[in-house]
Design a protein around this motif. Sequence first.
Motif, PDB file in Angstrom:
ATOM      1  N   TYR A   1      15.292  -6.715  -4.267  1.00  0.00           N
ATOM      2  CA  TYR A   1      15.845  -7.949  -3.491  1.00  0.00           C
ATOM      3  C   TYR A   1      14.866  -7.937  -2.365  1.00  0.00           C
ATOM      4  O   TYR A   1      15.286  -9.093  -1.577  1.00  0.00           O
ATOM      5  N   ASN A   2      13.896  -7.474  -2.015  1.00  0.00           N
ATOM      6  CA  ASN A   2      12.958  -7.902  -0.775  1.00  0.00           C
ATOM      7  C   ASN A   2      11.476  -7.256  -1.151  1.00  0.00           C
ATOM      8  O   ASN A   2      11.298  -5.998  -1.538  1.00  0.00           O
ATOM      9  N   LEU A   3      10.317  -8.231  -0.954  1.00  0.00           N
ATOM     10  CA  LEU A   3       9.076  -7.545  -1.028  1.00  0.00           C
ATOM     11  C   LEU A   3       8.335  -8.206  -0.075  1.00  0.00           C
ATOM     12  O   LEU A   3       8.272  -9.268   0.063  1.00  0.00           O
ATOM     13  N   GLY A   4       8.077  -7.284   0.799  1.00  0.00           N
ATOM     14  CA  GLY A   4       7.583  -7.883   2.037  1.00  0.00           C
ATOM     15  C   GLY A   4       5.976  -7.385   2.368  1.00  0.00           C
ATOM     16  O   GLY A   4       5.985  -6.111   2.242  1.00  0.00           O
ATOM     17  N   VAL A   5       4.919  -8.050   2.802  1.00  0.00           N
ATOM     18  CA  VAL A   5       3.815  -7.504   3.282  1.00  0.00           C
ATOM     19  C   VAL A   5       3.301  -8.331   4.594  1.00  0.00           C
ATOM     20  O   VAL A   5       3.490  -9.446   4.821  1.00  0.00           O
ATOM     21  N   ARG A   6       3.031  -7.376   5.653  1.00  0.00           N
ATOM     22  CA  ARG A   6       2.733  -7.840   6.779  1.00  0.00           C
ATOM     23  C   ARG A   6       1.535  -8.988   6.945  1.00  0.00           C
ATOM     24  O   ARG A   6       0.727  -8.820   5.939  1.00  0.00           O
ATOM     25  N   PRO A   7       1.666  -9.979   7.631  1.00  0.00           N
ATOM     26  CA  PRO A   7       0.630 -11.281   7.505  1.00  0.00           C
ATOM     27  C   PRO A   7      -0.828 -10.478   7.518  1.00  0.00           C
ATOM     28  O   PRO A   7      -1.665 -11.265   6.684  1.00  0.00           O
ATOM     29  N   GLU A   8      -1.247  -9.510   8.335  1.00  0.00           N
ATOM     30  CA  GLU A   8      -2.731  -9.255   8.176  1.00  0.00           C
ATOM     31  C   GLU A   8      -2.908  -8.444   7.029  1.00  0.00           C
ATOM     32  O   GLU A   8      -4.181  -8.158   6.702  1.00  0.00           O
ATOM     33  N   PHE A   9      -2.214  -8.363   6.115  1.00  0.00           N
ATOM     34  CA  PHE A   9      -2.194  -7.515   4.567  1.00  0.00           C
ATOM     35  C   PHE A   9      -2.181  -8.473   3.528  1.00  0.00           C
ATOM     36  O   PHE A   9      -2.395  -8.029   2.477  1.00  0.00           O
ATOM     37  N   ARG A  10      -1.896  -9.779   3.814  1.00  0.00           N
ATOM     38  CA  ARG A  10      -1.647 -10.810   2.649  1.00  0.00           C
ATOM     39  C   ARG A  10      -3.020 -10.906   2.332  1.00  0.00           C
ATOM     40  O   ARG A  10      -3.767 -11.027   2.901  1.00  0.00           O
ATOM     41  N   GLY A  11      -3.014 -11.288   1.161  1.00  0.00           N
ATOM     42  CA  GLY A  11      -4.318 -11.504   0.357  1.00  0.00           C
ATOM     43  C   GLY A  11      -5.112 -10.405  -0.207  1.00  0.00           C
ATOM     44  O   GLY A  11      -6.101 -10.395  -0.756  1.00  0.00           O
ATOM     45  N   SER A  12      -4.415  -9.084   0.265  1.00  0.00           N
ATOM     46  CA  SER A  12      -4.989  -7.739  -0.411  1.00  0.00           C
ATOM     47  C   SER A  12      -4.262  -7.474  -1.410  1.00  0.00           C
ATOM     48  O   SER A  12      -3.469  -8.410  -2.022  1.00  0.00           O
ATOM     49  N   ASP A  13      -4.271  -6.480  -1.929  1.00  0.00           N
ATOM     50  CA  ASP A  13      -3.594  -6.091  -3.255  1.00  0.00           C
ATOM     51  C   ASP A  13      -2.179  -5.023  -2.867  1.00  0.00           C
ATOM     52  O   ASP A  13      -1.827  -4.623  -3.651  1.00  0.00           O
ATOM     53  N   MET A  14      -1.698  -5.305  -1.710  1.00  0.00           N
ATOM     54  CA  MET A  14      -0.683  -4.472  -1.174  1.00  0.00           C
ATOM     55  C   MET A  14       0.602  -4.741  -2.031  1.00  0.00           C
ATOM     56  O   MET A  14       1.067  -3.875  -2.602  1.00  0.00           O
ATOM     57  N   ALA A  15       0.845  -6.072  -2.249  1.00  0.00           N
ATOM     58  CA  ALA A  15       1.877  -6.380  -3.028  1.00  0.00           C
ATOM     59  C   ALA A  15       1.965  -5.938  -4.543  1.00  0.00           C
ATOM     60  O   ALA A  15       2.863  -5.334  -5.324  1.00  0.00           O
ATOM     61  N   ARG A  16       0.841  -5.826  -5.170  1.00  0.00           N
ATOM     62  CA  ARG A  16       0.448  -5.475  -6.634  1.00  0.00           C
ATOM     63  C   ARG A  16       0.620  -3.810  -6.699  1.00  0.00           C
ATOM     64  O   ARG A  16       1.420  -3.223  -7.503  1.00  0.00           O
ATOM     65  N   ARG A  17       0.306  -3.224  -5.457  1.00  0.00           N
ATOM     66  CA  ARG A  17       0.216  -1.708  -5.368  1.00  0.00           C
ATOM     67  C   ARG A  17       1.740  -1.198  -5.313  1.00  0.00           C
ATOM     68  O   ARG A  17       2.176  -0.284  -5.778  1.00  0.00           O
ATOM     69  N   LEU A  18       2.553  -2.153  -4.258  1.00  0.00           N
ATOM     70  CA  LEU A  18       3.904  -1.649  -4.053  1.00  0.00           C
ATOM     71  C   LEU A  18       4.736  -2.099  -5.546  1.00  0.00           C
ATOM     72  O   LEU A  18       5.567  -1.343  -5.706  1.00  0.00           O
ATOM     73  N   LEU A  19       4.402  -3.000  -6.370  1.00  0.00           N
ATOM     74  CA  LEU A  19       5.105  -3.374  -7.525  1.00  0.00           C
ATOM     75  C   LEU A  19       4.501  -2.193  -8.604  1.00  0.00           C
ATOM     76  O   LEU A  19       5.784  -1.798  -9.282  1.00  0.00           O
ATOM     77  N   SER A  20       3.568  -1.878  -8.652  1.00  0.00           N
ATOM     78  CA  SER A  20       2.952  -0.766  -9.485  1.00  0.00           C
ATOM     79  C   SER A  20       3.786   0.662  -8.993  1.00  0.00           C
ATOM     80  O   SER A  20       4.260   1.083 -10.257  1.00  0.00           O
ATOM     81  N   GLU A  21       3.759   0.790  -7.828  1.00  0.00           N
ATOM     82  CA  GLU A  21       4.327   2.216  -7.581  1.00  0.00           C
ATOM     83  C   GLU A  21       5.943   2.060  -7.919  1.00  0.00           C
ATOM     84  O   GLU A  21       6.650   2.876  -8.377  1.00  0.00           O
ATOM     85  N   LEU A  22       6.539   0.809  -7.684  1.00  0.00           N
ATOM     86  CA  LEU A  22       8.033   0.640  -8.242  1.00  0.00           C
ATOM     87  C   LEU A  22       8.253   1.001  -9.736  1.00  0.00           C
ATOM     88  O   LEU A  22       9.272   1.424 -10.103  1.00  0.00           O
ATOM     89  N   ILE A  23       7.281   0.492 -10.475  1.00  0.00           N
ATOM     90  CA  ILE A  23       7.257   0.351 -11.849  1.00  0.00           C
ATOM     91  C   ILE A  23       6.933   1.999 -12.450  1.00  0.00           C
ATOM     92  O   ILE A  23       7.776   2.340 -13.065  1.00  0.00           O
ATOM     93  N   ASP A  24       6.224   2.633 -11.609  1.00  0.00           N
ATOM     94  CA  ASP A  24       5.931   4.116 -11.879  1.00  0.00           C
ATOM     95  C   ASP A  24       7.297   4.940 -11.594  1.00  0.00           C
ATOM     96  O   ASP A  24       7.678   5.567 -12.461  1.00  0.00           O
ATOM     97  N   HIS A  25       7.981   4.434 -10.668  1.00  0.00           N
ATOM     98  CA  HIS A  25       9.115   5.056 -10.147  1.00  0.00           C
ATOM     99  C   HIS A  25      10.339   4.646 -11.266  1.00  0.00           C
ATOM    100  O   HIS A  25      11.017   5.671 -11.540  1.00  0.00           O
ATOM    101  N   GLY A  26      10.396   3.382 -11.627  1.00  0.00           N
ATOM    102  CA  GLY A  26      11.351   3.260 -12.663  1.00  0.00           C
ATOM    103  C   GLY A  26      11.028   3.940 -13.918  1.00  0.00           C
ATOM    104  O   GLY A  26      12.039   4.507 -14.611  1.00  0.00           O
ATOM    105  N   ARG A  27      10.009   4.197 -14.226  1.00  0.00           N
ATOM    106  CA  ARG A  27       9.768   5.024 -15.511  1.00  0.00           C
ATOM    107  C   ARG A  27      10.072   6.314 -15.419  1.00  0.00           C
ATOM    108  O   ARG A  27      10.311   7.076 -16.265  1.00  0.00           O
ATOM    109  N   ARG A  28       9.848   6.955 -14.310  1.00  0.00           N
ATOM    110  CA  ARG A  28      10.040   8.310 -13.934  1.00  0.00           C
ATOM    111  C   ARG A  28      11.390   8.603 -14.084  1.00  0.00           C
ATOM    112  O   ARG A  28      11.724   9.782 -14.507  1.00  0.00           O
ATOM    113  N   VAL A  29      12.386   7.985 -13.777  1.00  0.00           N
ATOM    114  CA  VAL A  29      13.739   7.841 -13.536  1.00  0.00           C
ATOM    115  C   VAL A  29      14.429   7.237 -14.950  1.00  0.00           C
ATOM    116  O   VAL A  29      15.615   7.390 -14.946  1.00  0.00           O
TER     117      VAL A  29
END
Length: 172
Positions: A51-79
């Motif tokens: 319900y929320n995905l947020g990245v601070r303005p100074e980190f937008r354009g980096s791969d931060m959102a992709r890394r957060l989504l990847s970590e969430l996918i890994d978590h989902g598979r673990r559980v």
Amino acid sequence: MIVAMVDNLIAGAICFVATSQDPRDTANFPKTFAAYSSLAASEPTRSLYVYNLGVRPEFRGSDMARRLLSELIDHGRRVGTRWLVGDGRCPSYAGAQGDFPDKVRPDPAFRHTIDDWHRTGVMPSVQAITKDPLLRFYRRVLRCEFLHLAPDFLPEDLSSGGFRVIFAVDLA
């Protein structure tokens, strides 16, 4: 919640709830963002509703959102979760300028696509849906499937016309 830290700064976060709901069950899918974002955790865990995905303005354009989504996918598979579910904003509907982090111009053809989907109930092609840059991002990064259109999901989001495109990633 999964948080990305850079030094001692929260650079980004992704908020979700683990639920037994099946996102393909449109009759029981939350009708508003308030209902969606305040679902209680339930067992057995079948879905992670983001319900929320947020990245601070100074980190937008980096791969931060992709890394957060990847970590969430890994978590989902673990559980053992089957689905990762999101509500995709579609700022191309009316355009997002001013204070919005995503500067998107209105796209009359995209608006027509969403209005037709709402009016007829017939899902448009993936190509038509992904004309919106945020929906294209989710499709590209997550290889998600678009499930249904949620009208009046967040009426105050004028750039999206209140609409959200509900999507899911099958983690099985």
